[in-house]
Design a protein around this motif. Structure first.
Motif, PDB file in Angstrom:
ATOM      1  N   PRO A  39      17.399  11.803  26.291  1.00  0.00           N
ATOM      2  CA  PRO A  39      18.916  12.702  27.349  1.00  0.00           C
ATOM      3  C   PRO A  39      18.318  13.813  27.333  1.00  0.00           C
ATOM      4  N   SER A  40      19.175  13.704  29.247  1.00  0.00           N
ATOM      5  CA  SER A  40      19.004  15.256  29.895  1.00  0.00           C
ATOM      6  C   SER A  40      20.504  15.854  29.031  1.00  0.00           C
ATOM      7  N   PHE A  41      20.788  16.262  27.794  1.00  0.00           N
ATOM      8  CA  PHE A  41      21.837  16.706  27.327  1.00  0.00           C
ATOM      9  C   PHE A  41      22.214  18.347  27.852  1.00  0.00           C
ATOM     10  N   ALA A  84      31.504  14.959  27.389  1.00  0.00           N
ATOM     11  CA  ALA A  84      30.273  14.476  26.178  1.00  0.00           C
ATOM     12  C   ALA A  84      29.124  15.069  27.075  1.00  0.00           C
ATOM     13  N   ALA A  85      27.725  15.544  25.835  1.00  0.00           N
ATOM     14  CA  ALA A  85      26.691  15.694  26.561  1.00  0.00           C
ATOM     15  C   ALA A  85      25.342  15.222  27.067  1.00  0.00           C
ATOM     16  N   ALA A  86      25.947  13.991  27.443  1.00  0.00           N
ATOM     17  CA  ALA A  86      25.251  13.179  28.699  1.00  0.00           C
ATOM     18  C   ALA A  86      25.765  11.903  27.793  1.00  0.00           C
ATOM     19  N   ASP A 175      20.254  21.111  28.910  1.00  0.00           N
ATOM     20  CA  ASP A 175      19.919  21.637  30.561  1.00  0.00           C
ATOM     21  C   ASP A 175      18.361  21.901  30.374  1.00  0.00           C
ATOM     22  N   GLY A 176      17.764  21.640  29.136  1.00  0.00           N
ATOM     23  CA  GLY A 176      16.592  21.274  29.517  1.00  0.00           C
ATOM     24  C   GLY A 176      15.969  22.207  28.820  1.00  0.00           C
ATOM     25  N   VAL A 177      16.580  23.630  27.814  1.00  0.00           N
ATOM     26  CA  VAL A 177      16.194  24.175  27.250  1.00  0.00           C
ATOM     27  C   VAL A 177      17.065  24.478  25.511  1.00  0.00           C
ATOM     28  N   THR A 178      15.657  24.901  25.022  1.00  0.00           N
ATOM     29  CA  THR A 178      16.071  24.148  22.743  1.00  0.00           C
ATOM     30  C   THR A 178      17.048  25.660  23.304  1.00  0.00           C
ATOM     31  N   PHE A 179      18.268  25.136  22.683  1.00  0.00           N
ATOM     32  CA  PHE A 179      18.985  25.625  21.447  1.00  0.00           C
ATOM     33  C   PHE A 179      18.211  27.186  21.032  1.00  0.00           C
ATOM     34  N   LYS A 189      26.705  24.211  31.611  1.00  0.00           N
ATOM     35  CA  LYS A 189      25.726  23.785  33.575  1.00  0.00           C
ATOM     36  C   LYS A 189      26.365  22.103  33.575  1.00  0.00           C
ATOM     37  N   ASN A 190      27.595  21.354  32.907  1.00  0.00           N
ATOM     38  CA  ASN A 190      27.304  20.771  32.702  1.00  0.00           C
ATOM     39  C   ASN A 190      28.379  19.715  33.204  1.00  0.00           C
TER      40      ASN A 190
END
Length: 304
Positions: A39-41, A84-86, A175-179, A189-190
């Motif tokens: 999912p796009s978390f 919720a992250a997603a 947002d598509g970037v690994t922590f 950016k949620n």
């Protein structure tokens, strides 16, 4: 600075182990949906907030779990909103008791074997079986855990794919970037492009037996509601915010039964003002409220 640990050491061992996702307590089942991608978390906090996560401060961490804080003192984050992250379905919303160290836990199934965990919550805003949108409030930051496990307020967050703990824990992406393991500060950016819904309803605020009989818009800032309980003859007023959700802003609700003193709830509130209740069977009432700069004042009405 990350201030809290997910668990301390007990006899040199981690104070808890996370439950097996195949058979945790309080879980509801969701049909499997095949997917080829995660999912796009997004960060599990409201848009624009900046949080620092740490994956290595806790002896209980097995892999890529993250503890989040943003305040400068130990209790600074207590009660902050968690979202919720997603999108997905809530499969657990319960206190884990002595089973593990999660305390108040919300687990969301995102389909395709992907799940996310939100632990140590002070309060839970969703129930098992509920469908949630990305960015929807699911609880608040807390320090709940198993008996005897004293921790500072923080959010324990993790993502899993499939089964076989702990090998199924995945690196978190936002947002598509690994922590940036082990420690990084991330800006949420949620749901930044959407208007989140207030998780509270006037019926919930006023309580069982109350039904909405009138309402008035307070511009775009919210709505004030008049409710009535035919079982006990009471009216209730609640002002439900629509903007600045999660941020304390000037909000009020009042109810005046003809011939009696006005009752008011006024202050800086994050989601709503009220409930304001009064016995009003066979009486006219005046009611209203404020959110932002918008105000509504009714005439005496609903007489009976």
């Amino acid at each position: 600075m990350v201030l809290a640990l997910s668990a301390g050491l007990v006899g040199g061992q981690a104070a808890w182990a996370a439950p097996d996702p195949n058979d945790p307590p309080d879980q509801v089942d969701v049909p499997e949906v095949s997917t080829l991608a995660a999912p796009s978390f997004q960060l599990p906090f409201p848009c624009g907030q900046k949080w620092t996560g740490n994956s290595s401060n806790s002896s209980a961490h097995q892999s890529y779990e993250i503890d989040f804080n943003r305040g400068s003192t130990a209790d600074a984050d207590l009660g902050d909103t968690v979202v919720a992250a997603a999108a997905g379905t809530v499969v657990i919303s319960a206190h884990q008791g002595s089973t593990n160290g999660y305390g108040n836990l919300v687990k969301i199934d995102h389909g395709g074997g992907w799940t996310s965990y939100y632990a140590h919550l002070d309060t839970r805003a969703v129930s098992a079986g509920a469908a949630v949108k990305q960015g929807q409030k699911i609880g608040t930051v807390g320090n709940t855990s198993k008996p005897g496990n004293n921790i500072s307020p923080h959010l324990h967050y993790e993502v899993r794919e499939g089964t076989g703990y702990p090998s199924n824990i995945r690196k978190a992406t936002f947002d598509g970037v690994t922590f940036g393991y082990p420690t990084a500060t991330v800006t949420s950016k949620n749901a930044c492009g959407t208007t989140p819904a207030n998780p509270h309803t006037p019926e919930e605020v006023c309580g069982s037996g109350y039904k909405v009989i009138d309402k008035a818009a307070l511009g775009s800032a919210g709505t004030v509601y008049l409710l009535y309980n035919s079982g006990n003859g009471y009216n209730c007023v609640a002002t439900i915010k629509a903007t600045s959700l999660g941020t304390a802003t000037a909000t009020s609700a009042y109810l005046e039964v003809q011939g009696k003193a006005r009752v008011t709830d006024s202050g800086s509130f994050t989601y709503y003002a009220g409930p304001v209740r009064a016995a009003a069977a066979d009486k006219c009432v005046r009611w209203g409220g404020k959110a932002g700069s918008a105000v509504y004042d009714s005439p005496f009405e609903h007489c009976g």
